[in-house]
Design an enzyme around this catalytic site. Structure first.
Site, PDB file in Angstrom:
ATOM      1  N   ASP A   1      -1.525   6.733   6.124  1.00  0.00           N
ATOM      2  CA  ASP A   1      -2.741   6.056   5.577  1.00  0.00           C
ATOM      3  C   ASP A   1      -2.955   4.853   7.341  1.00  0.00           C
ATOM      4  O   ASP A   1      -2.180   3.954   7.414  1.00  0.00           O
ATOM      5  CB  ASP A   1      -2.613   5.201   4.960  1.00  0.00           C
ATOM      6  CG  ASP A   1      -3.270   3.822   3.970  1.00  0.00           C
ATOM      7  OD1 ASP A   1      -4.566   3.767   4.531  1.00  0.00           O
ATOM      8  OD2 ASP A   1      -2.881   3.515   2.940  1.00  0.00           O
TER       9      ASP A   1
ATOM     10  N   LYS B   1     -12.586  -1.933   6.586  1.00  0.00           N
ATOM     11  CA  LYS B   1     -11.987  -2.967   7.584  1.00  0.00           C
ATOM     12  C   LYS B   1     -11.848  -2.686   8.811  1.00  0.00           C
ATOM     13  O   LYS B   1     -12.564  -3.526   9.695  1.00  0.00           O
ATOM     14  CB  LYS B   1     -10.623  -2.404   7.208  1.00  0.00           C
ATOM     15  CG  LYS B   1      -9.963  -2.897   6.346  1.00  0.00           C
ATOM     16  CD  LYS B   1      -8.518  -2.727   5.241  1.00  0.00           C
ATOM     17  CE  LYS B   1      -8.762  -2.709   3.925  1.00  0.00           C
ATOM     18  NZ  LYS B   1      -7.780  -2.384   2.845  1.00  0.00           N
TER      19      LYS B   1
ATOM     20  N   TRP C   1       0.988  -1.359  -0.269  1.00  0.00           N
ATOM     21  CA  TRP C   1       0.254  -0.018   0.422  1.00  0.00           C
ATOM     22  C   TRP C   1       0.774   1.268   0.344  1.00  0.00           C
ATOM     23  O   TRP C   1       0.651   2.697  -0.881  1.00  0.00           O
ATOM     24  CB  TRP C   1      -1.134  -0.393   0.894  1.00  0.00           C
ATOM     25  CG  TRP C   1      -2.194  -1.278   1.528  1.00  0.00           C
ATOM     26  CD1 TRP C   1      -2.287  -1.439   1.991  1.00  0.00           C
ATOM     27  CD2 TRP C   1      -3.019  -1.240  -0.827  1.00  0.00           C
ATOM     28  NE1 TRP C   1      -3.281  -2.772   1.820  1.00  0.00           N
ATOM     29  CE2 TRP C   1      -3.550  -2.718   0.299  1.00  0.00           C
ATOM     30  CE3 TRP C   1      -3.357  -0.547  -0.818  1.00  0.00           C
ATOM     31  CZ2 TRP C   1      -5.255  -3.332  -0.712  1.00  0.00           C
ATOM     32  CZ3 TRP C   1      -4.132  -1.476  -2.473  1.00  0.00           C
ATOM     33  CH2 TRP C   1      -4.910  -2.173  -1.585  1.00  0.00           C
TER      34      TRP C   1
HETATM   35  C1  LIG Z   1      -6.972  -2.092   2.267  1.00  0.00           C
HETATM   36  C2  LIG Z   1      -6.074  -0.473   1.646  1.00  0.00           C
HETATM   37  C3  LIG Z   1      -5.904  -0.276   0.944  1.00  0.00           C
HETATM   38  C4  LIG Z   1      -6.445   0.252  -0.013  1.00  0.00           C
HETATM   39  O1  LIG Z   1      -8.295   0.805   0.293  1.00  0.00           O
HETATM   40  P1  LIG Z   1      -9.102   0.709  -0.731  1.00  0.00           P
HETATM   41  O2  LIG Z   1     -10.537   1.190  -0.272  1.00  0.00           O
HETATM   42  O3  LIG Z   1      -9.141  -0.398  -1.197  1.00  0.00           O
HETATM   43  O4  LIG Z   1      -8.334   2.153  -2.102  1.00  0.00           O
HETATM   44  C5  LIG Z   1      -4.583   0.867   1.242  1.00  0.00           C
HETATM   45  N1  LIG Z   1      -4.095   0.691   2.319  1.00  0.00           N
HETATM   46  C6  LIG Z   1      -4.390   0.081   3.584  1.00  0.00           C
HETATM   47  C7  LIG Z   1      -3.585   0.037   4.726  1.00  0.00           C
HETATM   48  C8  LIG Z   1      -5.054  -0.883   3.148  1.00  0.00           C
HETATM   49  O5  LIG Z   1      -5.172  -1.605   4.254  1.00  0.00           O
END
Ligand SMILES: *Cc1c(COP(=O)(O)O)cnc(C)c1O
Length: 364
Positions: A171, A195, A101
């Site tokens: 993030d 999540k 990511w």
């Molecule tokens: C799942 C995830 C993403 C991607 O998220 P989307 O909503 O599918 O764009 C980005 N960063 C992390 C840390 C993730 O766990």
């Protein structure tokens, strides 16, 4: 059909009381005569839902008024671009590469700014978090970007790096609201909802207000934080039902004791699982202290065949989605806020029985 224990990395398990309340309110919400899905996003009923969701999130994370809370779309992946589009001033940014990511965030940022990768853990398959001090960061950078919890590898920043006056962007897609963070330590926090918050389709952005308002031309209006902040995330039609459900999750969390209680439970759940893995003679954790995630716990058996057998037998026993990410293999148990302690205990009991069985077979 009974509900299983769902260890999916995302979209992931939601609190059962929230699903039950959603079901009860699905067809007719709060005397409005219609479903939340059917009502105007500018009407009183929905703006009340939105306002309560924001207030609950502010209370949970103790978000000061100097930060805007945005309910956006496009997932964390859209934030990989929106961050540089909105935060670029001098034209350089520092990134820490702790996995897939982070890499995607870096690749996207390179389209808009000069990216410097300050540190990377790629040398050891992203199995740790690089140590960082203030001296590692460029004081002239527009921002520093980190991924607090690395969903695929199961690593967690043991502490938030000090970036001095340079805004820190995080993030937090896979660990927002799982443990206490000081919002003031960040310039911007973003997270896809699927999540630890609610249904897919909603992205949360928490941004210091003074960082908004300067944007790289020609940026589409939908990518401008300030536009969304000035319009209470109602510039266009927002993901109304996802915001409604996120609000219910926030209220559930508050009723359960807030982030402090979520963190206590998460440490207990993850602690039990890591203790089992550390004691086991066949299962092994792939991450060492102090980098172990509280949310995503990868583990493996001595062979791929045993991994496969374990995943299949666990599925059959109602322990679902334990397959590791395709780039890592083996197993991963995602144990977000909504995963009850009983789910983790059921997993450990099943692993213990599996261990006894394969040890007995090996002795025959
Ligand atoms: C799942 C995830 C993403 C991607 O998220 P989307 O909503 O599918 O764009 C980005 N960063 C992390 C840390 C993730 O766990």
């Amino acid at each position: 059909m009974a509900r299983v224990f769902n260890f999916s990395a995302g979209p992931a398990v939601l609190p059962l009381p929230v699903l039950e309340r959603t079901q009860a309110e699905l067809i007719e919400y709060g005397g409005s005569g219609m479903s939340v899905m059917e009502m105007s996003h500018r009407g009183k009923v929905f703006t009340g839902i939105r306002d309560r969701a924001e207030a609950a999130l502010r209370q949970l994370m103790q978000i000061p008024d100097s930060y805007a809370v945005l309910f956006l779309q496009g997932g964390a992946t859209t934030q990989f671009a929106m961050v540089p589009m909105n935060l670029t001033r001098r034209g350089k940014a520092d990134y820490v590469n702790t996995g897939v990511w982070s890499k995607k965030a870096i690749a996207e940022a390179k389209k808009y700014t000069q990216v410097r990768v300050v540190a990377t853990s790629e040398d050891k398959a992203f199995g740790y978090i690089p140590a960082l001090t203030k001296a590692d960061f460029d004081p002239e950078a527009d921002y520093v970007h980190i991924t607090t919890n690395n969903t695929i590898y199961g690593t967690l920043f043991p502490e938030i790096p000090d970036t001095g006056d340079v805004p820190l962007v995080a993030d937090m897609s896979s660990n927002i609201l799982s443990q206490a963070y000081r919002v003031e330590d960040f310039g911007l926090i973003y997270a896809g909802a699927q999540k630890n918050i609610g249904p897919a389709g909603l992205t949360i952005v928490i941004v210091r207000r003074d960082l908004m308002g300067t944007i790289l031309p020609p940026t589409p209006v939908m990518f401008d934080y300030k536009i969304h902040a000035d319009n209470d995330s109602l510039y266009n039609t927002p993901p109304t039902f996802a915001i409604y459900m996120a609000g219910l999750v926030f209220e559930w969390m508050l009723a359960e004791g807030g982030v402090a209680e979520m963190e206590r439970r998460n440490r207990e759940k993850a602690g039990l699982l890591y203790d089992f893995l550390d004691r086991s003679e066949v299962f092994a954790s792939t991450i060492a202290d102090p980098y172990r995630s509280l949310m995503n716990v990868p583990f493996r058996l001595p062979s791929e065949d045993l991994d496969k057998q374990f995943i299949a037998e666990a599925e059959a026993a109602g322990l679902k989605s334990l397959k590791g990410h395709r780039s890592v293999g083996s197993m991963r148990a995602s144990i977000y806020n909504a995963m009850p302690l009983e789910g983790v205990q059921a997993l450990i009991d099943f692993m213990a029985a599996f261990e006894t069985k394969i040890k007995a077979a090996a002795q025959v």
